[in-house]
Design an enzyme around this catalytic site. Structure first.
Site, PDB file in Angstrom:
ATOM      1  N   SER A  64      -1.394 -13.319  -4.360  1.00 45.02           N
ATOM      2  CA  SER A  64       0.005 -13.704  -4.201  1.00 45.02           C
ATOM      3  C   SER A  64       0.259 -14.989  -4.978  1.00 45.02           C
ATOM      4  CB  SER A  64       0.290 -13.891  -2.711  1.00 45.02           C
ATOM      5  OG  SER A  64       0.889 -15.136  -2.460  1.00 45.02           O
ATOM      6  N   SER A  65       1.516 -15.232  -5.288  1.00 41.52           N
ATOM      7  CA  SER A  65       1.849 -16.403  -6.109  1.00 41.52           C
ATOM      8  C   SER A  65       1.605 -17.725  -5.379  1.00 41.52           C
ATOM      9  CB  SER A  65       3.302 -16.321  -6.564  1.00 41.52           C
ATOM     10  OG  SER A  65       4.159 -16.211  -5.454  1.00 41.52           O
ATOM     11  N   CYS A  66       1.335 -17.670  -4.069  1.00 39.39           N
ATOM     12  CA  CYS A  66       1.103 -18.929  -3.342  1.00 39.39           C
ATOM     13  C   CYS A  66      -0.268 -19.536  -3.654  1.00 39.39           C
ATOM     14  CB  CYS A  66       1.278 -18.733  -1.843  1.00 39.39           C
ATOM     15  SG  CYS A  66      -0.020 -17.760  -1.107  1.00 39.39           S
ATOM     16  N   PRO A  75       1.020 -10.886  -7.542  1.00 40.86           N
ATOM     17  CA  PRO A  75       2.449 -10.593  -7.478  1.00 40.86           C
ATOM     18  C   PRO A  75       3.247 -11.771  -6.915  1.00 40.86           C
ATOM     19  CG  PRO A  75       1.169  -9.103  -6.057  1.00 40.86           C
ATOM     20  CD  PRO A  75       0.270 -10.214  -6.479  1.00 40.86           C
ATOM     21  N   TYR A  84      -3.946 -18.884   3.636  1.00 48.87           N
ATOM     22  CA  TYR A  84      -3.852 -17.606   2.937  1.00 48.87           C
ATOM     23  C   TYR A  84      -4.244 -17.788   1.469  1.00 48.87           C
ATOM     24  CZ  TYR A  84      -1.647 -13.324   1.198  1.00 48.87           C
ATOM     25  OH  TYR A  84      -1.399 -12.113   0.599  1.00 48.87           O
ATOM     26  N   GLY A 135       0.811  -1.210   0.000  1.00 49.26           N
ATOM     27  CA  GLY A 135       0.000   0.000   0.000  1.00 49.26           C
ATOM     28  C   GLY A 135       0.847   1.264   0.000  1.00 49.26           C
ATOM     29  N   ASP A 189      10.761 -26.016   4.389  1.00 41.97           N
ATOM     30  CA  ASP A 189      11.252 -25.398   3.151  1.00 41.97           C
ATOM     31  C   ASP A 189      10.125 -24.731   2.371  1.00 41.97           C
ATOM     32  OD1 ASP A 189      13.960 -25.734   3.056  1.00 41.97           O
ATOM     33  OD2 ASP A 189      13.909 -27.597   1.891  1.00 41.97           O
ATOM     34  N   TRP A 244      16.484 -20.717   8.239  1.00 41.08           N
ATOM     35  CA  TRP A 244      15.573 -21.860   8.188  1.00 41.08           C
ATOM     36  C   TRP A 244      15.680 -22.697   6.913  1.00 41.08           C
ATOM     37  CZ3 TRP A 244      10.511 -18.775   9.633  1.00 41.08           C
ATOM     38  CH2 TRP A 244      10.655 -18.238  10.908  1.00 41.08           C
ATOM     39  N   LYS A 303      -7.260 -16.018  -0.824  1.00 41.04           N
ATOM     40  CA  LYS A 303      -6.934 -15.229  -2.014  1.00 41.04           C
ATOM     41  C   LYS A 303      -7.598 -15.816  -3.265  1.00 41.04           C
ATOM     42  CE  LYS A 303      -4.524 -11.836  -0.401  1.00 41.04           C
ATOM     43  NZ  LYS A 303      -5.014 -10.452  -0.575  1.00 41.04           N
ATOM     44  N   HIS A 315       8.577 -12.610   6.060  1.00 39.51           N
ATOM     45  CA  HIS A 315       9.061 -13.412   4.942  1.00 39.51           C
ATOM     46  C   HIS A 315      10.586 -13.451   4.986  1.00 39.51           C
ATOM     47  CE1 HIS A 315       4.959 -12.856   3.179  1.00 39.51           C
ATOM     48  NE2 HIS A 315       5.203 -14.111   2.855  1.00 39.51           N
TER      49      HIS A 315
HETATM   50  P1  GDP Z   1       7.192 -18.735   1.309  1.00 38.27           P
HETATM   51  O1  GDP Z   1       7.711 -18.107   0.047  1.00 38.27           O
HETATM   52  O2  GDP Z   1       5.711 -18.726   1.409  1.00 38.27           O
HETATM   53  O3  GDP Z   1       7.755 -20.116   1.514  1.00 38.27           O
HETATM   54  O4  GDP Z   1       7.625 -17.821   2.543  1.00 38.27           O
HETATM   55  P2  GDP Z   1       8.962 -17.314   3.255  1.00 38.27           P
HETATM   56  O5  GDP Z   1       9.449 -16.075   2.594  1.00 38.27           O
HETATM   57  O6  GDP Z   1       8.629 -17.211   4.695  1.00 38.27           O
HETATM   58  O7  GDP Z   1      10.048 -18.460   3.089  1.00 38.27           O
HETATM   59  C1  GDP Z   1      10.767 -18.705   1.905  1.00 38.27           C
HETATM   60  C2  GDP Z   1      11.899 -19.691   2.147  1.00 38.27           C
HETATM   61  O8  GDP Z   1      12.922 -19.087   2.942  1.00 38.27           O
HETATM   62  C3  GDP Z   1      11.489 -20.973   2.887  1.00 38.27           C
HETATM   63  O9  GDP Z   1      12.170 -22.067   2.292  1.00 38.27           O
HETATM   64  C4  GDP Z   1      12.026 -20.720   4.304  1.00 38.27           C
HETATM   65  O10 GDP Z   1      12.308 -21.916   5.012  1.00 38.27           O
HETATM   66  C5  GDP Z   1      13.310 -19.973   3.985  1.00 38.27           C
HETATM   67  N1  GDP Z   1      13.883 -19.211   5.111  1.00 38.27           N
HETATM   68  C6  GDP Z   1      15.160 -19.294   5.552  1.00 38.27           C
HETATM   69  N2  GDP Z   1      15.366 -18.520   6.615  1.00 38.27           N
HETATM   70  C7  GDP Z   1      14.184 -17.886   6.867  1.00 38.27           C
HETATM   71  C8  GDP Z   1      13.770 -16.940   7.866  1.00 38.27           C
HETATM   72  O11 GDP Z   1      14.551 -16.514   8.726  1.00 38.27           O
HETATM   73  N3  GDP Z   1      12.487 -16.520   7.814  1.00 38.27           N
HETATM   74  C9  GDP Z   1      11.613 -16.960   6.842  1.00 38.27           C
HETATM   75  N4  GDP Z   1      10.366 -16.478   6.829  1.00 38.27           N
HETATM   76  N5  GDP Z   1      11.968 -17.877   5.913  1.00 38.27           N
HETATM   77  C10 GDP Z   1      13.238 -18.338   5.918  1.00 38.27           C
END
Ligand code: GDP
Length: 314
Positions: A111-113, A167, A140, A20, A273, A206, A144, A183
């Site tokens: 969103s692309s999800c 997006p 989510y 926004g 992941d 992660w 959407k 994210h």
């Molecule tokens: P997604 O695109 O819906 O999966 O959302 P995210 O942006 O949260 O995560 C994208 C990828 O980044 C996933 O594989 C997560 O495991 C990885 N990742 C690695 N480190 C992080 C972190 O510190 N935070 C988040 N949100 N994701 C992480």
């Protein structure tokens, strides 16, 4: 003739958020007549009566719906009720109110999800509803998807010139930097920044780092949104993406190098992941003449500058 923004009143739902606030910047640059927006403390879009009152009184010409409960992989999979309920309420209330206020142009952002977990990559708009969703963001995505169909329904039943756009993963100023709910890109900025500041030599992130993601700067998205409101009028949703992706591991290296963190990056594989890959096919929006301009490294650098300047607030 291109749209004359100077005589338009535009309601940006979610005008203080990542998307926004970028829309507000783009509309101001385009010389918009009037921008309308209420903070969530002033207007709770889950409150149907209050949303109807506000939109009916304001009578905008255009509504851009960038209001949503959003979150990264952990927040989305931990709070599915909140993600489904809030998003269904917000989008239904805003669209129904806009219908009553006879809003001419409405852009709904998803969103692309929303696309199936095993969709053919890059993902075309036509793969919507062709297979099961990625479980970590199903709530989510379900909301959407309903929003996209609701837009279509308004077109079918009432002849509205309303549209939706999807997006890819976005980043930029005013993002959410809370490590539990953010994210990946803002999470990396914060993790590496704080590790560098505190003199730590290791950061834990992660998953495996193998999933691939595509990242688009919000200013590019905002530019696309204004073009779509001007030029796009079709029931089918339209993808907005950068056009290329990279492994999360490479994103980590890029962000670490921008921030200046040169310690070790450890991968906590007990964390999910998510989607193995999520790259949008952008040929339809590219055919309308739109192309993104902000390269990932430059966009991360400017977002990092913003983060440092706004550290307390962010
Ligand atoms: P997604 O695109 O819906 O999966 O959302 P995210 O942006 O949260 O995560 C994208 C990828 O980044 C996933 O594989 C997560 O495991 C990885 N990742 C690695 N480190 C992080 C972190 O510190 N935070 C988040 N949100 N994701 C992480």
């Amino acid at each position: 003739m291109p749209i004359d923004w100077s005589n338009k009143a535009v309601y940006v739902a979610g005008h203080h958020g990542l998307v926004g606030s970028a829309l507000v910047r783009a509309l101001e640059t385009a010389g918009v007549g009037r921008i309308l927006g209420w903070r969530s403390s002033e207007l709770d879009l889950r409150d149907r009566a209050a949303t109807f009152d506000a939109i009916n009184e304001a009578k905008p010409d255009v509504v851009i719906d960038a209001a949503a409960r959003v979150g990264g992989i952990m927040a989305n999979s931990t709070y599915p009720v909140d993600f489904l309920q809030d998003n269904m309420l917000i989008q239904t209330n805003v669209m129904d109110a806009a219908h009553q206020a006879e809003v001419d142009r409405f852009l709904f952002l998803g969103s692309s999800c929303i696309y199936p977990r095993h969709a053919t990559q890059p993902i075309r708009e036509s793969s919507l509803m062709t297979g099961p969703l990625e479980p970590t963001n199903q709530a989510y995505a379900m909301a959407k998807i309903s929003g996209i169909y609701y837009i279509e329904a308004f077109r079918t039943q009432y002849g509205k010139r309303w549209i939706s756009a999807m997006p890819t993963n976005l980043y930029g100023p005013n993002d959410n930097f809370d490590l539990e709910s953010s994210h990946v890109l803002p999470a990396f900025i914060r993790r590496f920044h704080e590790a560098k500041r505190d003199g730590r030599d290791k950061v834990t992130v992660w998953g495996t780092g193998a999933p691939r993601r595509e990242f688009l700067h919000v200013d590019d998205l905002a530019d696309a949104c204004l073009m779509l409101i001007d030029m796009y009028d079709s029931p089918e949703t339209i993808n907005v993406g950068w056009g290329d992706d990279l492994p999360i591991k490479e994103l980590a290296q890029t962000v670490a190098s921008v921030v200046g963190f040169d310690g070790e990056i450890e991968w906590d594989t007990s964390k999910p992941d998510g989607m193995p890959r999520k790259l949008l096919d952008t040929s339809r929006i590219n055919a309308l003449g739109w192309h993104p301009t902000i390269r990932l490294r430059d966009g991360v650098a400017s977002t990092y500058d913003w983060y440092v300047e706004n550290y307390e607030a962010a």
